[in-house]
Motif scaffolding. Structure first.
Motif, PDB file in Angstrom:
ATOM      1  N   LEU A   1       0.803  -1.214   0.000  1.00 51.42           N
ATOM      2  CA  LEU A   1       0.000   0.000   0.000  1.00 51.42           C
ATOM      3  C   LEU A   1       0.839   1.269   0.000  1.00 51.42           C
ATOM      4  O   LEU A   1       0.299   2.375  -0.138  1.00 51.42           O
ATOM      5  N   ALA A   2       2.158   1.147   0.131  1.00 48.63           N
ATOM      6  CA  ALA A   2       3.022   2.330   0.169  1.00 48.63           C
ATOM      7  C   ALA A   2       2.851   3.165  -1.093  1.00 48.63           C
ATOM      8  O   ALA A   2       2.730   4.401  -1.041  1.00 48.63           O
ATOM      9  N   ILE A   3       2.822   2.492  -2.245  1.00 49.89           N
ATOM     10  CA  ILE A   3       2.677   3.211  -3.515  1.00 49.89           C
ATOM     11  C   ILE A   3       1.356   3.956  -3.589  1.00 49.89           C
ATOM     12  O   ILE A   3       1.264   5.050  -4.151  1.00 49.89           O
ATOM     13  N   LEU A   4       0.320   3.388  -2.953  1.00 49.89           N
ATOM     14  CA  LEU A   4      -0.996   4.021  -2.973  1.00 49.89           C
ATOM     15  C   LEU A   4      -0.998   5.295  -2.136  1.00 49.89           C
ATOM     16  O   LEU A   4      -1.540   6.338  -2.561  1.00 49.89           O
ATOM     17  N   TYR A   5      -0.388   5.238  -0.970  1.00 50.63           N
ATOM     18  CA  TYR A   5      -0.282   6.445  -0.147  1.00 50.63           C
ATOM     19  C   TYR A   5       0.450   7.551  -0.912  1.00 50.63           C
ATOM     20  O   TYR A   5       0.025   8.712  -0.914  1.00 50.63           O
ATOM     21  N   LEU A   6       1.538   7.198  -1.559  1.00 52.70           N
ATOM     22  CA  LEU A   6       2.321   8.202  -2.279  1.00 52.70           C
ATOM     23  C   LEU A   6       1.552   8.763  -3.473  1.00 52.70           C
ATOM     24  O   LEU A   6       1.617   9.968  -3.755  1.00 52.70           O
ATOM     25  N   LEU A   7       0.822   7.908  -4.181  1.00 54.48           N
ATOM     26  CA  LEU A   7       0.043   8.380  -5.328  1.00 54.48           C
ATOM     27  C   LEU A   7      -1.049   9.345  -4.895  1.00 54.48           C
ATOM     28  O   LEU A   7      -1.291  10.371  -5.562  1.00 54.48           O
ATOM     29  N   PHE A   8      -1.716   9.051  -3.796  1.00 52.52           N
ATOM     30  CA  PHE A   8      -2.785   9.951  -3.338  1.00 52.52           C
ATOM     31  C   PHE A   8      -2.213  11.245  -2.771  1.00 52.52           C
ATOM     32  O   PHE A   8      -2.844  12.304  -2.899  1.00 52.52           O
ATOM     33  N   LEU A   9      -1.034  11.175  -2.175  1.00 56.83           N
ATOM     34  CA  LEU A   9      -0.382  12.422  -1.770  1.00 56.83           C
ATOM     35  C   LEU A   9       0.007  13.244  -2.994  1.00 56.83           C
ATOM     36  O   LEU A   9      -0.121  14.476  -3.001  1.00 56.83           O
ATOM     37  N   ALA A  10       0.462  12.563  -4.055  1.00 58.61           N
ATOM     38  CA  ALA A  10       0.809  13.253  -5.299  1.00 58.61           C
ATOM     39  C   ALA A  10      -0.432  13.841  -5.954  1.00 58.61           C
ATOM     40  O   ALA A  10      -0.391  14.926  -6.544  1.00 58.61           O
ATOM     41  N   TRP A  11      -1.550  13.124  -5.881  1.00 56.42           N
ATOM     42  CA  TRP A  11      -2.815  13.608  -6.441  1.00 56.42           C
ATOM     43  C   TRP A  11      -3.193  14.941  -5.789  1.00 56.42           C
ATOM     44  O   TRP A  11      -3.525  15.909  -6.468  1.00 56.42           O
ATOM     45  N   ASP A  12      -3.086  15.019  -4.479  1.00 52.26           N
ATOM     46  CA  ASP A  12      -3.377  16.272  -3.784  1.00 52.26           C
ATOM     47  C   ASP A  12      -2.392  17.345  -4.200  1.00 52.26           C
ATOM     48  O   ASP A  12      -2.767  18.509  -4.419  1.00 52.26           O
ATOM     49  N   GLY A  13      -1.101  16.955  -4.320  1.00 52.77           N
ATOM     50  CA  GLY A  13      -0.092  17.931  -4.702  1.00 52.77           C
ATOM     51  C   GLY A  13      -0.331  18.497  -6.087  1.00 52.77           C
ATOM     52  O   GLY A  13      -0.185  19.688  -6.339  1.00 52.77           O
ATOM     53  N   GLU A  14      -0.748  17.611  -7.041  1.00 48.45           N
ATOM     54  CA  GLU A  14      -1.002  18.052  -8.413  1.00 48.45           C
ATOM     55  C   GLU A  14      -2.214  18.969  -8.470  1.00 48.45           C
ATOM     56  O   GLU A  14      -2.207  19.997  -9.159  1.00 48.45           O
ATOM     57  N   ARG A  15      -3.274  18.623  -7.744  1.00 49.97           N
ATOM     58  CA  ARG A  15      -4.492  19.427  -7.778  1.00 49.97           C
ATOM     59  C   ARG A  15      -4.252  20.803  -7.164  1.00 49.97           C
ATOM     60  O   ARG A  15      -4.858  21.789  -7.549  1.00 49.97           O
ATOM     61  N   ASN A  16      -3.366  20.846  -6.176  1.00 54.35           N
ATOM     62  CA  ASN A  16      -3.073  22.111  -5.524  1.00 54.35           C
ATOM     63  C   ASN A  16      -1.846  22.803  -6.106  1.00 54.35           C
ATOM     64  O   ASN A  16      -1.441  23.852  -5.623  1.00 54.35           O
ATOM     65  N   ASN A  17      -1.248  22.135  -7.133  1.00 54.10           N
ATOM     66  CA  ASN A  17      -0.070  22.682  -7.802  1.00 54.10           C
ATOM     67  C   ASN A  17       1.057  22.972  -6.801  1.00 54.10           C
ATOM     68  O   ASN A  17       1.665  24.031  -6.820  1.00 54.10           O
ATOM     69  N   ARG A  18       1.300  22.006  -5.940  1.00 57.96           N
ATOM     70  CA  ARG A  18       2.334  22.198  -4.917  1.00 57.96           C
ATOM     71  C   ARG A  18       3.227  20.960  -4.871  1.00 57.96           C
ATOM     72  O   ARG A  18       3.049  20.075  -4.042  1.00 57.96           O
ATOM     73  N   THR A  19       4.193  20.920  -5.808  1.00 59.29           N
ATOM     74  CA  THR A  19       5.115  19.783  -5.841  1.00 59.29           C
ATOM     75  C   THR A  19       5.925  19.710  -4.557  1.00 59.29           C
ATOM     76  O   THR A  19       6.149  18.629  -4.008  1.00 59.29           O
TER      77      THR A  19
ATOM     78  N   LEU B   1       6.430  16.551  -1.802  1.00 58.25           N
ATOM     79  CA  LEU B   1       7.694  16.052  -1.277  1.00 58.25           C
ATOM     80  C   LEU B   1       7.728  16.145   0.238  1.00 58.25           C
ATOM     81  O   LEU B   1       8.210  15.238   0.930  1.00 58.25           O
ATOM     82  N   SER B   2       7.186  17.240   0.767  1.00 58.19           N
ATOM     83  CA  SER B   2       7.149  17.418   2.218  1.00 58.19           C
ATOM     84  C   SER B   2       6.236  16.376   2.858  1.00 58.19           C
ATOM     85  O   SER B   2       6.596  15.758   3.874  1.00 58.19           O
ATOM     86  N   SER B   3       5.065  16.153   2.274  1.00 57.87           N
ATOM     87  CA  SER B   3       4.122  15.175   2.817  1.00 57.87           C
ATOM     88  C   SER B   3       4.696  13.765   2.760  1.00 57.87           C
ATOM     89  O   SER B   3       4.557  12.979   3.705  1.00 57.87           O
ATOM     90  N   SER B   4       5.328  13.434   1.637  1.00 54.47           N
ATOM     91  CA  SER B   4       5.931  12.109   1.502  1.00 54.47           C
ATOM     92  C   SER B   4       7.038  11.906   2.528  1.00 54.47           C
ATOM     93  O   SER B   4       7.174  10.820   3.108  1.00 54.47           O
ATOM     94  N   SER B   5       7.818  12.953   2.759  1.00 55.95           N
ATOM     95  CA  SER B   5       8.891  12.860   3.764  1.00 55.95           C
ATOM     96  C   SER B   5       8.311  12.637   5.154  1.00 55.95           C
ATOM     97  O   SER B   5       8.836  11.830   5.937  1.00 55.95           O
ATOM     98  N   LEU B   6       7.209  13.327   5.462  1.00 58.66           N
ATOM     99  CA  LEU B   6       6.574  13.145   6.763  1.00 58.66           C
ATOM    100  C   LEU B   6       6.014  11.734   6.904  1.00 58.66           C
ATOM    101  O   LEU B   6       6.084  11.120   7.973  1.00 58.66           O
ATOM    102  N   PHE B   7       5.457  11.210   5.816  1.00 59.89           N
ATOM    103  CA  PHE B   7       4.915   9.847   5.836  1.00 59.89           C
ATOM    104  C   PHE B   7       6.025   8.842   6.137  1.00 59.89           C
ATOM    105  O   PHE B   7       5.875   7.958   7.006  1.00 59.89           O
ATOM    106  N   PHE B   8       7.147   8.967   5.456  1.00 59.28           N
ATOM    107  CA  PHE B   8       8.243   8.022   5.665  1.00 59.28           C
ATOM    108  C   PHE B   8       8.933   8.247   7.009  1.00 59.28           C
ATOM    109  O   PHE B   8       9.471   7.304   7.595  1.00 59.28           O
ATOM    110  N   LEU B   9       8.896   9.479   7.500  1.00 55.48           N
ATOM    111  CA  LEU B   9       9.419   9.741   8.845  1.00 55.48           C
ATOM    112  C   LEU B   9       8.620   8.937   9.872  1.00 55.48           C
ATOM    113  O   LEU B   9       9.186   8.249  10.731  1.00 55.48           O
ATOM    114  N   GLY B  10       7.292   9.040   9.761  1.00 53.54           N
ATOM    115  CA  GLY B  10       6.442   8.277  10.672  1.00 53.54           C
ATOM    116  C   GLY B  10       6.652   6.783  10.523  1.00 53.54           C
ATOM    117  O   GLY B  10       6.743   6.049  11.517  1.00 53.54           O
TER     118      GLY B  10
END
Length: 527
Positions: free
Chosen positions: A185-203, A207-216
């Motif tokens: 499911l790791a790829i799914l979490y990252l894809l949905f984080l990317a989906w939010d990033g793309e919709r909000n135009n915030r690459t 990257l920040s959200s993905s880093s926080l996810f992997f930190l946790g």
């Protein structure tokens, strides 16, 4: 309408409590996995880490999970602990989801009602599926996954979204450490984080959200694996153990997965209901005819894709019926989406109106999901197959054999009860490197080697060439096995057995074959 949903909640809770009580006081049997996990947990007090002393096809976190139950008596304590974990995780997750989605609920604004319904459905799913009688570890993994899912889906509305993402990572990691299937499911979490990033135009935001996810996610991993770094060759043994675990996952045929999920009575109703509650919301979302607001559409799609990825993980490894528990968090969310889609009550947030009688559909689904387990429990009690016992830990224990082993320990004799690690937990006796009897069976049957693992003779090249040495050179003064078992048959076929072990015949232990090492000391008295 409110009364109908209250009825559904009470029904699901009643089913759950009945099944929990049955497993505590009536369950006459349980999966031998649990004995192995309890034994492994008991070795922690001696500082013996998984892979270093005993091998089992699990990650080391399982050993920590079972430490407290092993110290407090065994299976009954584990059943209570796993139920407490499921309730705690389920309650927090359901509350967050209810706060997030209450505007889409037919009884608008009833957060408490929706929380209780989601919690009761989640618990009923866990305790109606195969493996719940044993409180299989899939139950704990599913509880952690449900909490991870809830924090992930509600992160946008959280006061501190970053903290929610870290918590998502922590509980996803705990689910993976309990059942590695969730790694997919790791790829799914990252894809949905990317989906939010793309919709909000915030690459940079992605990257920040993905880093926080992997930190946790890294925090539990560091905590579990760090003790290996403090041992001599600990890192090497950990690496070898993980490689052996990967080799054990041999892949599964599609036909086998289909048969075990759809042609097995225990899972047939669950699989059919899961298909129904998945296909209707997802098909409406894809056709853009859904009533679900955007965030709930994401929740439905995330849950459906999670189920697909878990099914893929089963194909990559293997599937046992209790693995269906891992799908419970996503089935709970999809059931909620299904209720919204079929509700006859229009809501400003909905697109469209109409529907069917939701309470009747919900109750029908709950009855279908719980039918097999409840019926089996009732029949078991009626036929005296399941007998009441106030001792919640008294399972799989032969009193005559226990007393014999107890006297053997007092006489200074070591022992191996080949098929039953529970006696090793109770009498604090180490095994021979097989954290689970299935590992020893694999060696005796000459199946492909999983090792080598440094320091574990079961995985040595010599034992692979001469499997009998696993028992003959084990150093145990007593070896006990059940007549007719694979272990006993293979041991009796060993050419050198009689030169090392002679058979005892205690009159009160006729149900066992007991072999004593020829050079061992005095024979213990029969019980």
């Amino acid at each position: 309408m409110k009364k109908a949903f209250t009825t559904a909640t009470l029904f699901a809770l009643a089913i759950t409590l009945f099944n929990v009580a049955h497993s505590l006081f009536f369950a006459g049997d349980y999966d031998w996995d649990m004995d192995a996990f309890l034994y492994l947990g008991s070795r922690l007090k001696h500082g013996e880490l998984l892979y270093v002393h005993d091998f089992e096809t699990k990650l080391p976190f399982v050993q920590y999970l079972f430490f407290i139950p092993s110290e407090l008596g065994g299976i009954g304590v584990w059943r209570i602990l796993s139920f407490a974990i499921a309730v705690a995780c389920g309650a927090i997750a359901s509350r967050r989801l209810a706060l997030h989605a209450c505007d889409q609920w037919p009884e608008k604004g009833s957060v408490t009602q929706l929380t209780l319904l989601l919690l009761s459905v989640f618990l009923m799913l866990l305790y109606s599926l195969p493996g719940s009688q044993s409180a299989q570890i899939s139950m704990v993994a599913a509880s952690a996954a449900y909490l991870s899912l809830a924090f992930f889906l509600t992160r946008a509305n959280a006061p501190k979204p970053g903290r929610s993402i870290v918590i998502t990572g922590i509980f996803w990691s705990l689910a993976v450490l309990t059942r590695p299937n969730y790694l997919y499911l790791a790829i799914l979490y990252l894809l949905f984080l990317a989906w939010d990033g793309e919709r909000n135009n915030r690459t940079r935001g992605w990257l920040s959200s993905s880093s926080l996810f992997f930190l946790g996610a890294s925090l539990p991993v560091i905590a579990v694996f760090f003790p290996y770094l403090t041992r001599h060759n600990g890192a090497l043994v950990l690496f070898e153990g993980l490689k052996a675990l990967a080799r054990y996952s041999q892949g599964y045929r599609v036909s086998g997965l289909f048969i075990n999920q759809f042609l097995t009575l225990r899972l047939l109703l669950f699989s059919v209901v899961l298909l129904i509650v998945t296909l209707l919301p997802v098909s409406r979302i894809l056709r853009k005819r859904t009533r679900l607001e955007p965030q709930l559409q994401k929740a439905a799609l995330f849950s459906a894709l999670s189920i697909l990825l878990l099914e893929l993980s089963f194909l990559r490894t293997f599937f046992h019926p209790h693995y269906a528990m891992m799908l419970a968090p996503y089935a709970t969310v999809l059931l909620f989406c299904f209720i919204v889609e079929t509700s006859p009550f229009p809501n400003p947030a909905f697109r469209g109106s109409g529907g069917v009688k939701t309470p009747a559909v919900l109750l029908s689904l709950l009855v279908a999901l719980s039918a097999y387990r409840v019926t089996d429990n009732i029949i078991g009690m009626a036929q005296s197959r399941d007998i009441f016992s106030a001792n919640i830990n008294d399972r799989h224990i032969d009193d005559q054999l226990y007393r014999f082993l107890q006297q053997s320990k007092k006489a200074g004799l070591s022992f191996l009860v080949v098929e039953a690690p529970i006696y090793h937990m109770l009498l604090d006796e180490p095994r021979i490197g097989d954290g689970h009897p299935a590992i020893l069976r694999r060696v005796l049957l000459r199946k492909p080697a999983l090792g080598p693992i440094s320091g574990n003779r079961l995985f040595s090249a010599e034992t692979q060439r001469h499997p009998c040495n696993a028992l003959i050179l084990s150093g145990k003064d007593l070896i006990i096995s059940k007549p007719g078992s694979v272990f006993d048959e293979k041991f009796r076929q060993c050419a050198d057995r009689k030169a090392h072990y002679h058979e005892l015949h205690p009159p009160t232990l006729a149900g066992y074959h007991i072999y004593q090492k020829t050079s061992a000391g005095m024979q213990p008295d029969s019980p």
